[in-house]
Design an enzyme around this catalytic site. Structure first.
Site, PDB file in Angstrom:
ATOM      1  N   ALA A  15       0.826  -1.209   0.000  1.00  0.00           N
ATOM      2  CA  ALA A  15       0.000   0.000   0.000  1.00  0.00           C
ATOM      3  C   ALA A  15       0.856   1.252   0.000  1.00  0.00           C
ATOM      4  O   ALA A  15       0.437   2.301  -0.482  1.00  0.00           O
ATOM      5  CB  ALA A  15      -0.928   0.002   1.213  1.00  0.00           C
ATOM      6  N   TRP A  55       0.211 -12.491  -3.943  1.00  0.00           N
ATOM      7  CA  TRP A  55      -1.133 -12.100  -4.373  1.00  0.00           C
ATOM      8  C   TRP A  55      -1.215 -11.767  -5.869  1.00  0.00           C
ATOM      9  O   TRP A  55      -2.101 -11.043  -6.293  1.00  0.00           O
ATOM     10  CB  TRP A  55      -1.647 -10.899  -3.577  1.00  0.00           C
ATOM     11  CG  TRP A  55      -1.801 -11.132  -2.116  1.00  0.00           C
ATOM     12  CD1 TRP A  55      -1.077 -10.566  -1.116  1.00  0.00           C
ATOM     13  CD2 TRP A  55      -2.745 -11.984  -1.467  1.00  0.00           C
ATOM     14  NE1 TRP A  55      -1.493 -11.017   0.112  1.00  0.00           N
ATOM     15  CE2 TRP A  55      -2.527 -11.892  -0.078  1.00  0.00           C
ATOM     16  CE3 TRP A  55      -3.760 -12.828  -1.924  1.00  0.00           C
ATOM     17  CZ2 TRP A  55      -3.283 -12.609   0.849  1.00  0.00           C
ATOM     18  CZ3 TRP A  55      -4.507 -13.542  -1.001  1.00  0.00           C
ATOM     19  CH2 TRP A  55      -4.269 -13.422   0.369  1.00  0.00           C
ATOM     20  N   GLN A  82     -43.852  -6.928   4.325  1.00  0.00           N
ATOM     21  CA  GLN A  82     -43.170  -5.674   4.017  1.00  0.00           C
ATOM     22  C   GLN A  82     -41.676  -5.740   4.273  1.00  0.00           C
ATOM     23  O   GLN A  82     -40.880  -5.211   3.474  1.00  0.00           O
ATOM     24  CB  GLN A  82     -43.781  -4.533   4.844  1.00  0.00           C
ATOM     25  CG  GLN A  82     -45.107  -4.027   4.312  1.00  0.00           C
ATOM     26  CD  GLN A  82     -45.602  -2.813   5.066  1.00  0.00           C
ATOM     27  OE1 GLN A  82     -45.254  -2.616   6.219  1.00  0.00           O
ATOM     28  NE2 GLN A  82     -46.420  -2.005   4.416  1.00  0.00           N
ATOM     29  N   VAL A 128     -33.517 -14.709   3.411  1.00  0.00           N
ATOM     30  CA  VAL A 128     -33.673 -16.162   3.277  1.00  0.00           C
ATOM     31  C   VAL A 128     -33.666 -16.854   4.636  1.00  0.00           C
ATOM     32  O   VAL A 128     -34.294 -17.889   4.821  1.00  0.00           O
ATOM     33  CB  VAL A 128     -32.565 -16.723   2.353  1.00  0.00           C
ATOM     34  CG1 VAL A 128     -32.576 -18.237   2.321  1.00  0.00           C
ATOM     35  CG2 VAL A 128     -32.733 -16.149   0.944  1.00  0.00           C
ATOM     36  N   ASP A 130      -6.803  -5.377  -5.520  1.00  0.00           N
ATOM     37  CA  ASP A 130      -6.719  -4.415  -6.626  1.00  0.00           C
ATOM     38  C   ASP A 130      -6.578  -2.983  -6.083  1.00  0.00           C
ATOM     39  O   ASP A 130      -7.151  -2.031  -6.622  1.00  0.00           O
ATOM     40  CB  ASP A 130      -7.960  -4.527  -7.517  1.00  0.00           C
ATOM     41  CG  ASP A 130      -7.730  -3.908  -8.893  1.00  0.00           C
ATOM     42  OD1 ASP A 130      -6.832  -4.389  -9.590  1.00  0.00           O
ATOM     43  OD2 ASP A 130      -8.430  -2.946  -9.234  1.00  0.00           O
ATOM     44  N   GLY A 131      -5.789  -2.835  -5.048  1.00  0.00           N
ATOM     45  CA  GLY A 131      -5.678  -1.562  -4.350  1.00  0.00           C
ATOM     46  C   GLY A 131      -6.752  -1.493  -3.287  1.00  0.00           C
ATOM     47  O   GLY A 131      -7.903  -1.168  -3.583  1.00  0.00           O
ATOM     48  N   GLY A 132      -6.433  -1.881  -2.058  1.00  0.00           N
ATOM     49  CA  GLY A 132      -7.422  -1.929  -0.992  1.00  0.00           C
ATOM     50  C   GLY A 132      -8.099  -0.587  -0.761  1.00  0.00           C
ATOM     51  O   GLY A 132      -7.465   0.470  -0.889  1.00  0.00           O
TER      52      GLY A 132
END
Length: 414
Positions: free
Chosen positions: A140, A170, A300, A360, A385-387
């Protein structure tokens, strides 16, 4: 300017053909996720990946100027939503390969593009590429000056070659189908240990066959169970000097450009997962009474939860499409929209899937329902992909701090 989200006839055709292929071919590869080890699961998807290549889908992700059939990021978003909603693992293998090629497409010379991209234009085999950016210990703060470490992988010049040493982690499909490396690796590395970060980092392409790829382990990930993300070393990996992509020392800018191009697609991944969860929850609500008199959609609380989920899906999709269009047209607000699409789509996916599990009820906790897999895959989206916390919000923060920042520019109202 007119605002029109209507797909062209060609885009509609791409959508329908991709949806059919996903249901008929990609769905079958889901069984690979039941195998014991990450490498077994990944290798089991190879026939499906080969089928994607044979059907021309990898070519559809490579821009026409480079010899492919892609007309823009909007087409990629359409294809990605259809594929990712059915099989995120194999889809990520293909799109991770596209990410691996982006530094070449964005920074390569015509000769480099022709030479390095050629194997990926064929409609046979199972070619893989990887963008080797992330490192053990995190990336990062890739640009961090001393006493920070920043990029730790190094490349030194020896005659007409670069010699690369370091470790990466990664990186999609980086060690290939057999631990010997992907067909092409674009490696982010430090080429000048004494220079400031903005001139110290470069991106260098490494082609197979190559010695020195040292497999360490296949990460046993929470989601994307049949997609390979290894940890590996580069031990005196030698590659020709002419494989330097762009200018020496300009690697940080090239890396940022590559990840900007994929940010909006991560938002679309979120849309795809939410869409799959919504379709199941809607059918469940329409058909299940849960011991009562009426189907639960008549209540509802259930109706409102479904309404909120569908609203979020549509909002995320159109933000991603807007970002893709901005990138395709090289709009000055493209980076802002891409980052916003990534943040919103990825974080909405985790929230919406969880909310739909409540609709559910306890049956959502059963692997017979899709929610476990969808949530496992969604958990990755805010952090890869870039945190969002480490990289993406910082990008937005930096934009907001600029004295010339116009808060209305992204809306087109400035």
């Amino acid at each position: 300017m007119a605002i029109d989200f209507t797909l062209t006839a060609q885009q509609r055709d791409l959508q329908h053909v991709s949806r059919k292929f996903a249901k008929e071919v990609l769905a079958e590869a889901g069984r690979a996720e039941l195998l014991a080890t990450p490498e077994e699961r990944f290798v089991a998807t190879r026939p499906t990946y080969e089928a994607m290549v044979a059907a021309g889908y990898l070519r559809k992700c490579i821009p026409a100027p480079a010899g492919g059939d892609n007309a823009g990021l909007m087409d990629m978003a359409i294809l990605a939503e259809e594929f990712y909603s059915v099989n995120p693992s194999v889809t990520l293998t293909m799109l991770g390969t596209v990410l691996g090629l982006l530094p070449i497409l964005l920074g390569g010379t015509p000769d480099q593009c022709q030479r390095l991209i050629r194997p990926f234009l064929k409609t046979n085999g199972a070619p893989l590429a990887g963008f080797c950016s992330s490192e053990p210990g995190g990336s990062a703060n890739a640009a961090s000056p001393p006493p920070g470490e920043g990029v730790r992988t190094t490349a030194r010049r020896e005659g007409e070659n670069w010699v690369i040493n370091g470790r990466k982690k990664w990186v999609s499909s980086a060690t290939g189908w057999n631990r010997e490396g992907a067909d092409v690796l674009c490696v982010v590395c430090r080429t000048d240990p004494k220079a400031p970060p903005e001139t110290a980092i470069s991106v260098i392409a490494v082609e197979r066959p190559v010695k020195g790829i040292a497999f360490e382990r296949a990460i046993n990930t929470i989601g994307h169970r049949a997609h390979l993300v290894p940890q590996f070393g580069l031990q005196n990996v030698t590659t020709p000097h002419h494989n330097l992509l762009g200018q020496e020392g300009a690697g940080l800018a090239l890396t940022a450009a590559a990840f900007t191009g994929t940010a909006a697609l991560v938002g679309i991944f979120g849309v795809a997962l939410m869409r799959a969860a919504f379709e199941f929850a809607l059918h469940f609500a329409r058909t299940e009474k849960r011991g009562g008199v009426h189907a639960i959609i008549e209540h509802q609380a259930v109706g409102y939860a479904l309404a909120d989920a569908k609203t979020t899906i549509e909002a995320a999709r159109y933000l991603c499409w807007r970002a893709c269009h901005a990138l395709d047209t090289q709009s000055p607000v493209a980076e802002e929209l891409a980052v916003e699409a990534k943040i919103f789509g990825s974080e909405a996916a985790v929230r919406v899937i969880t909310d739909l599990m409540r609709v559910v009820g306890v049956d959502s906790y059963d692997h017979e329902a899709p929610f476990a897999r969808l949530l496992q895959d969604a958990l990755a989206l805010p952090i890869f992909d870039g945190g969002n916390m480490g990289v993406r919000r910082r990008q937005l923060h930096t934009m907001l701090k600029r004295s010339d920042y116009d808060p209305l520019a992204a809306s087109g109202a400035s």
